[in-house]
Design a protein around this motif. Structure first.
Motif, PDB file in Angstrom:
ATOM      1  N   PRO A 182      25.021  -8.342 -27.367  1.00 30.30           N
ATOM      2  CA  PRO A 182      26.376  -8.793 -27.025  1.00 30.30           C
ATOM      3  C   PRO A 182      27.406  -8.420 -28.093  1.00 30.30           C
ATOM      4  O   PRO A 182      27.111  -8.409 -29.284  1.00 30.30           O
ATOM      5  CB  PRO A 182      26.224 -10.315 -26.905  1.00 30.30           C
ATOM      6  CG  PRO A 182      24.788 -10.506 -26.531  1.00 30.30           C
ATOM      7  CD  PRO A 182      24.035  -9.438 -27.272  1.00 30.30           C
ATOM      8  N   HIS A 183      28.584  -8.102 -27.616  1.00 28.79           N
ATOM      9  CA  HIS A 183      29.709  -7.742 -28.484  1.00 28.79           C
ATOM     10  C   HIS A 183      30.107  -8.938 -29.340  1.00 28.79           C
ATOM     11  O   HIS A 183      29.948 -10.097 -28.943  1.00 28.79           O
ATOM     12  CB  HIS A 183      30.882  -7.314 -27.596  1.00 28.79           C
ATOM     13  CG  HIS A 183      32.059  -6.773 -28.323  1.00 28.79           C
ATOM     14  ND1 HIS A 183      31.982  -5.905 -29.379  1.00 28.79           N
ATOM     15  CD2 HIS A 183      33.402  -6.982 -28.118  1.00 28.79           C
ATOM     16  CE1 HIS A 183      33.187  -5.585 -29.791  1.00 28.79           C
ATOM     17  NE2 HIS A 183      34.069  -6.234 -29.050  1.00 28.79           N
ATOM     18  N   THR A 184      30.653  -8.673 -30.524  1.00 30.98           N
ATOM     19  CA  THR A 184      31.074  -9.741 -31.428  1.00 30.98           C
ATOM     20  C   THR A 184      32.556  -9.645 -31.757  1.00 30.98           C
ATOM     21  O   THR A 184      33.000 -10.107 -32.807  1.00 30.98           O
ATOM     22  CB  THR A 184      30.261  -9.691 -32.742  1.00 30.98           C
ATOM     23  OG1 THR A 184      30.407  -8.384 -33.343  1.00 30.98           O
ATOM     24  CG2 THR A 184      28.785  -9.971 -32.478  1.00 30.98           C
ATOM     25  N   GLY A 185      33.345  -9.065 -30.867  1.00 26.37           N
ATOM     26  CA  GLY A 185      34.769  -8.904 -31.127  1.00 26.37           C
ATOM     27  C   GLY A 185      35.559 -10.185 -30.965  1.00 26.37           C
ATOM     28  O   GLY A 185      35.013 -11.264 -30.670  1.00 26.37           O
ATOM     29  N   GLN A 186      36.878 -10.068 -31.165  1.00 25.02           N
ATOM     30  CA  GLN A 186      37.772 -11.208 -31.025  1.00 25.02           C
ATOM     31  C   GLN A 186      37.718 -11.750 -29.601  1.00 25.02           C
ATOM     32  O   GLN A 186      37.916 -11.012 -28.644  1.00 25.02           O
ATOM     33  CB  GLN A 186      39.210 -10.788 -31.355  1.00 25.02           C
ATOM     34  CG  GLN A 186      40.259 -11.869 -31.196  1.00 25.02           C
ATOM     35  CD  GLN A 186      40.087 -13.006 -32.178  1.00 25.02           C
ATOM     36  OE1 GLN A 186      39.541 -12.819 -33.262  1.00 25.02           O
ATOM     37  NE2 GLN A 186      40.544 -14.186 -31.815  1.00 25.02           N
ATOM     38  N   GLY A 187      37.438 -13.059 -29.454  1.00 17.87           N
ATOM     39  CA  GLY A 187      37.322 -13.657 -28.137  1.00 17.87           C
ATOM     40  C   GLY A 187      35.885 -13.753 -27.649  1.00 17.87           C
ATOM     41  O   GLY A 187      35.645 -14.077 -26.490  1.00 17.87           O
ATOM     42  N   MET A 188      34.927 -13.472 -28.538  1.00 11.07           N
ATOM     43  CA  MET A 188      33.514 -13.588 -28.200  1.00 11.07           C
ATOM     44  C   MET A 188      32.857 -14.647 -29.081  1.00 11.07           C
ATOM     45  O   MET A 188      33.262 -14.875 -30.218  1.00 11.07           O
ATOM     46  CB  MET A 188      32.794 -12.249 -28.405  1.00 11.07           C
ATOM     47  CG  MET A 188      33.316 -11.097 -27.563  1.00 11.07           C
ATOM     48  SD  MET A 188      33.074 -11.316 -25.792  1.00 11.07           S
ATOM     49  CE  MET A 188      31.289 -11.165 -25.667  1.00 11.07           C
ATOM     50  N   GLY A 189      31.831 -15.292 -28.556  1.00 10.65           N
ATOM     51  CA  GLY A 189      31.055 -16.254 -29.335  1.00 10.65           C
ATOM     52  C   GLY A 189      31.707 -17.625 -29.426  1.00 10.65           C
ATOM     53  O   GLY A 189      32.844 -17.846 -28.998  1.00 10.65           O
ATOM     54  N   GLY A 190      30.979 -18.572 -29.978  1.00  6.51           N
ATOM     55  CA  GLY A 190      31.476 -19.936 -30.144  1.00  6.51           C
ATOM     56  C   GLY A 190      31.823 -20.563 -28.806  1.00  6.51           C
ATOM     57  O   GLY A 190      31.017 -20.583 -27.883  1.00  6.51           O
TER      58      GLY A 190
END
Length: 439
Positions: A287-295
């Motif tokens: 999975p991508h870890t860019g701005q707006g991903m995760g958490g």
């Protein structure tokens, strides 16, 4: 000392609807006599079906005043309808439901959702705009829009696009983010090339499982070392036949505020995946870890959490296909109709992410009975579905139109926003608007 007089129920409904509701219903759970009359005074008309109003539910006209009374701030922008401003930095604006009455959403009525600054328009021929495909591919590519259009089949589809936070205002307690009603949705006609055709030309490696998306919009702070937003999705959605690199909207160039000269179009999933001012897509083996991903970003609880609680999103899952929802476009909230009106011809739209809508029902007696509406087939997969129908009104007075949709899997819009989460995603409760006849 003189005792301060208690406010009347009518005054309470004007000033403190929650307290008035408790006093009106009391322990009996039914609205009768003086309480019903007082509530009628508060809304400005008799309430023919007042006895069916559920305990704990205040009239919509009191909890959500009509636009003419409440005067929300409306957008004043050349080429745009008067959208409801949800935020000015970045600019975010919602389309009132009654303006969404077109089968294909015109550009001027298309909602605005930005995460950063709007980049400057392209200088020169937009066909020279470049998009890069790299990562887990055999042959990284950099193609201009002109090359995309000449090299790959060009398709045109009606496609829904919906903000992941659409309906956020329905959550209690309030969550973070723009307090959208139901109008962060559109169904424009998009022209472009299928993303899967472009990825196939680059040669997708067996290791590829996810995407990462990038655009030209600067970060709100002006910082150059971070993106305004950079989201990604499972490769399976990228290979969907309706996921496009779009370069025309409703047969014309995409307006600058909506992502010109090219944007991704990922219908049925959160609109944040439909990268505006699109410049690059990379294939990843995780999975991508860019701005707006995760958490907690665009993620929802796998198991319910306590409303209002803090959470780091550890047990959350990515929000993918959007939930079933409906809008009513034939009448605005607070509409006043002539005395003697005894029928309402209703119409609107409904959609359900990757699924379709099986049924739409409407009620004018606070949900005591429901009338099934006629639901049209979608123009194509991932297009919303228009619905129409008629309901009867027995007398002049105050009514509420309640409306709900059921998707192809049998999932119906709930009475209250469910699965509370800190960022306010996925709220899709039954909606209602107030109608006054002869008042």
């Amino acid at each position: 000392m003189a005792r301060k007089p208690e406010r009347s129920v009518e005054e309470l409904y004007r000033d403190d609807p929650e307290r008035a509701d408790a006093l009106a219903f009391g322990r009996r759970g039914a609205l009768k006599g003086a309480a019903l009359a007082a509530m009628g005074g508060a809304v400005g008309a008799a309430i023919p079906f007042g006895g069916h109003l559920p305990a704990g539910v205040a009239p919509a006209l009191l909890t959500r005043p009509a636009a003419a009374q409440d005067a929300p701030q409306f957008l004043r922008m050349e080429g745009k309808a008067p959208l409801i401003i949800q935020g000015e930095r970045p600019l975010n604006a919602e389309t009132p439901e009654h303006l969404l009455d077109d089968a294909v959403t015109p550009a001027d009525k298309f909602f605005i959702r930005n995460n950063g600054q709007v980049p400057d328009p392209v200088a020169g021929d937009p066909r020279g705009w470049k998009i890069r495909i790299d990562g887990e591919v055999n042959t990284p590519l950099e193609l201009t829009l002109g090359e995309l259009e000449s090299r790959f089949p060009v398709v045109t589809r009606q496609l829904q696009m919906e903000c992941g936070g659409n309906g956020r205002s329905h959550f209690q307690p309030q969550t973070r983010g723009n307090q959208w009603g139901n109008g962060a949705i559109s169904n424009a006609e998009w022209t472009g090339v299928r993303l899967r055709d472009v990825l196939a030309a680059a040669g997708v490696k067996p290791s590829a499982s996810h995407t990462g998306h990038f655009g030209a919009d600067p970060h709100l702070s002006g910082a150059t070392d971070r993106a305004a937003i950079s989201r990604g999705m499972r490769l399976a959605k990228a290979m969907d036949e309706d996921t496009l690199i779009a370069f025309r909207m409703n047969g014309a160039a995409i307006p600058q505020v909506h992502g010109a000269p090219a944007r991704l179009l990922v219908p049925g999933w959160p609109g944040s995946l439909s990268q505006k001012w699109f410049t690059r897509i990379t294939l990843l083996d995780k999975p991508h870890t860019g701005q707006g991903m995760g958490g907690t970003s665009y993620r929802i609880p796998v198991r319910p959490i306590v409303p209002g609680s803090e959470n780091n999103g550890r047990d959350f899952a990515e929000m993918e296909s959007m939930p079933v929802r409906s809008i009513l476009s034939s009448h605005a909230h607070g509409t006043r109709l002539a005395a003697g009106t005894r029928t309402l011809d209703l119409r609107g739209a409904a959609w359900a992410g990757d699924d379709t809508v099986r049924a739409v029902h409407a009620s004018v007696d606070f949900g005591a009975t429901w009338t099934e509406m006629q639901v049209a087939a979608p123009a194509n997969r991932h297009a919303w579905q228009r619905w129409t129908g008629r309901v009867a009104l027995p007398a002049d007075g105050y009514y509420e139109v309640w409306y709900r949709a059921t998707d192809s899997r049998g999932r119906m819009q709930p009475h209250l926003a469910a699965n509370w989460n800190p960022q306010g995603y996925g709220a899709n409760p039954i909606s209602r608007i107030a109608i006054l006849v002869g008042a």
